[in-house]
Design a protein around this motif. Structure first.
Motif, mmCIF file in Angstrom:
data_model
loop_
_atom_site.group_PDB
_atom_site.id
_atom_site.type_symbol
_atom_site.label_atom_id
_atom_site.label_comp_id
_atom_site.label_asym_id
_atom_site.label_seq_id
_atom_site.Cartn_x
_atom_site.Cartn_y
_atom_site.Cartn_z
ATOM 1 N N SER A 175 -6.063 -4.637 7.192
ATOM 2 C CA SER A 175 -6.203 -5.907 6.491
ATOM 3 C C SER A 175 -4.813 -6.511 6.355
ATOM 4 C CB SER A 175 -6.863 -5.727 5.117
ATOM 5 O OG SER A 175 -7.244 -6.997 4.608
ATOM 6 N N ASN A 199 -7.241 -1.334 5.168
ATOM 7 C CA ASN A 199 -8.105 -2.062 4.244
ATOM 8 C C ASN A 199 -8.586 -1.190 3.088
ATOM 9 O OD1 ASN A 199 -9.593 -4.457 3.490
ATOM 10 N ND2 ASN A 199 -11.431 -3.381 4.139
ATOM 11 N N ARG A 200 -8.897 0.051 3.365
ATOM 12 C CA ARG A 200 -9.358 1.007 2.356
ATOM 13 C C ARG A 200 -8.751 2.362 2.680
ATOM 14 N NH1 ARG A 200 -10.297 -2.714 -0.472
ATOM 15 N NH2 ARG A 200 -12.301 -3.678 -0.803
ATOM 16 N N PRO A 201 -8.658 3.246 1.709
ATOM 17 C CA PRO A 201 -8.149 4.589 1.989
ATOM 18 C C PRO A 201 -9.229 5.473 2.608
ATOM 19 C CG PRO A 201 -8.671 4.368 -0.339
ATOM 20 C CD PRO A 201 -8.899 3.010 0.290
ATOM 21 N N TYR A 220 -1.817 -3.571 6.025
ATOM 22 C CA TYR A 220 -2.084 -2.250 5.456
ATOM 23 C C TYR A 220 -3.496 -1.829 5.824
ATOM 24 C CZ TYR A 220 -3.711 -6.001 2.504
ATOM 25 O OH TYR A 220 -4.273 -7.181 2.091
ATOM 26 N N ASN A 258 -10.764 -9.633 3.455
ATOM 27 C CA ASN A 258 -11.779 -9.455 2.422
ATOM 28 C C ASN A 258 -12.126 -10.702 1.632
ATOM 29 O OD1 ASN A 258 -11.895 -6.591 2.871
ATOM 30 N ND2 ASN A 258 -9.945 -6.443 1.811
ATOM 31 N N SER A 277 0.241 3.591 1.898
ATOM 32 C CA SER A 277 0.105 4.116 3.256
ATOM 33 C C SER A 277 1.413 3.995 4.024
ATOM 34 C CB SER A 277 -0.979 3.337 4.004
ATOM 35 O OG SER A 277 -0.953 3.668 5.379
ATOM 36 N N SER A 302 0.853 -1.187 0.000
ATOM 37 C CA SER A 302 0.000 0.000 0.000
ATOM 38 C C SER A 302 0.885 1.231 0.000
ATOM 39 C CB SER A 302 -0.884 -0.024 1.245
ATOM 40 O OG SER A 302 -1.473 1.209 1.492
ATOM 41 N N GLN A 335 -10.109 -6.539 8.938
ATOM 42 C CA GLN A 335 -11.022 -7.208 8.012
ATOM 43 C C GLN A 335 -10.211 -7.958 6.967
ATOM 44 O OE1 GLN A 335 -14.245 -4.837 6.346
ATOM 45 N NE2 GLN A 335 -13.889 -5.790 4.342
ATOM 46 N N GLY A 345 -12.158 4.637 5.254
ATOM 47 C CA GLY A 345 -12.035 3.229 5.635
ATOM 48 C C GLY A 345 -10.680 2.872 6.203
ATOM 49 N N ALA A 346 -9.817 3.871 6.361
ATOM 50 C CA ALA A 346 -8.438 3.608 6.760
ATOM 51 C C ALA A 346 -8.268 3.221 8.228
ATOM 52 C CB ALA A 346 -7.566 4.826 6.440
#
Length: 165
Positions: A83, A73-75, A71, A120, A49, A47, A118, A78-79
């Motif tokens: 995940s 899971n989402r930017p 990392y 996925n 990130s 990622s 999470q 959702g950061a």
């Protein structure tokens, strides 16, 4: 055995079991035709990130037994949910490597301020992983039916698994 942050030179030791795992097409949705370089870019830099991290578990001689990448899971909004992905060399499976890597990831996520973790896409027929994640506090919160084509089991579901921190 030690878990440490992976360095660039670890990729040569990770690649053989990474390639074996993705080419069997039983546990990951990665394209089995990924090249060495493509797979390295995905695994070693999971990622953009600053929180992204790749680790390896090594034995007393420094041999890489398994690896994890973690990392957000989402930017953006959702950061706050982490995940991760885990791969263990076939010769080291059943020795607690996956459990140790996941426990380290859970600790990292908590220290890093994530609120939950999470996963996925846990392949439904990968019962060893499902059981392991459940033993570490993850719950199946949903399953996408027939979202994965296993050469052995045919179309199976992909579980979304969640663990609060």
């Amino acid at each position: 055995m030690t878990i440490r942050t992976a360095v660039v030179t670890d990729w040569a030791a990770i690649w053989p079991f990474f390639a074996e795992i993705i080419t069997t097409q039983e546990t990951y949705t990665y394209d089995p035709a990924l090249t060495y370089e493509q797979a390295e870019a995905i695994w070693m830099s999971p990622s953009s990130s600053p929180l992204a991290r790749t680790t390896v578990k090594v034995d007393a001689d420094g041999k890489v037994l398994g690896s994890a990448n973690m990392y957000p899971n989402r930017p953006g909004p959702g950061a706050h949910v982490a995940s991760a992905s885990f791969m263990v060399d076939a010769a080291a499976r059943g020795q607690g490597v996956g459990r140790a890597l996941c426990s380290d990831m859970i600790d990292w996520a908590g220290r890093s301020g994530f609120r939950a973790i999470q996963f996925n896409a846990v392949v439904e027929s990968n019962t060893r992983a499902v059981k392991l994640w459940q033993s570490l506090g993850f719950a199946i919160v949903g399953t996408v039916p027939e979202a994965f084509l296993s050469p052995t089991h045919g179309y199976v579901g992909l579980h979304v698994m969640h663990r609060p921190l």
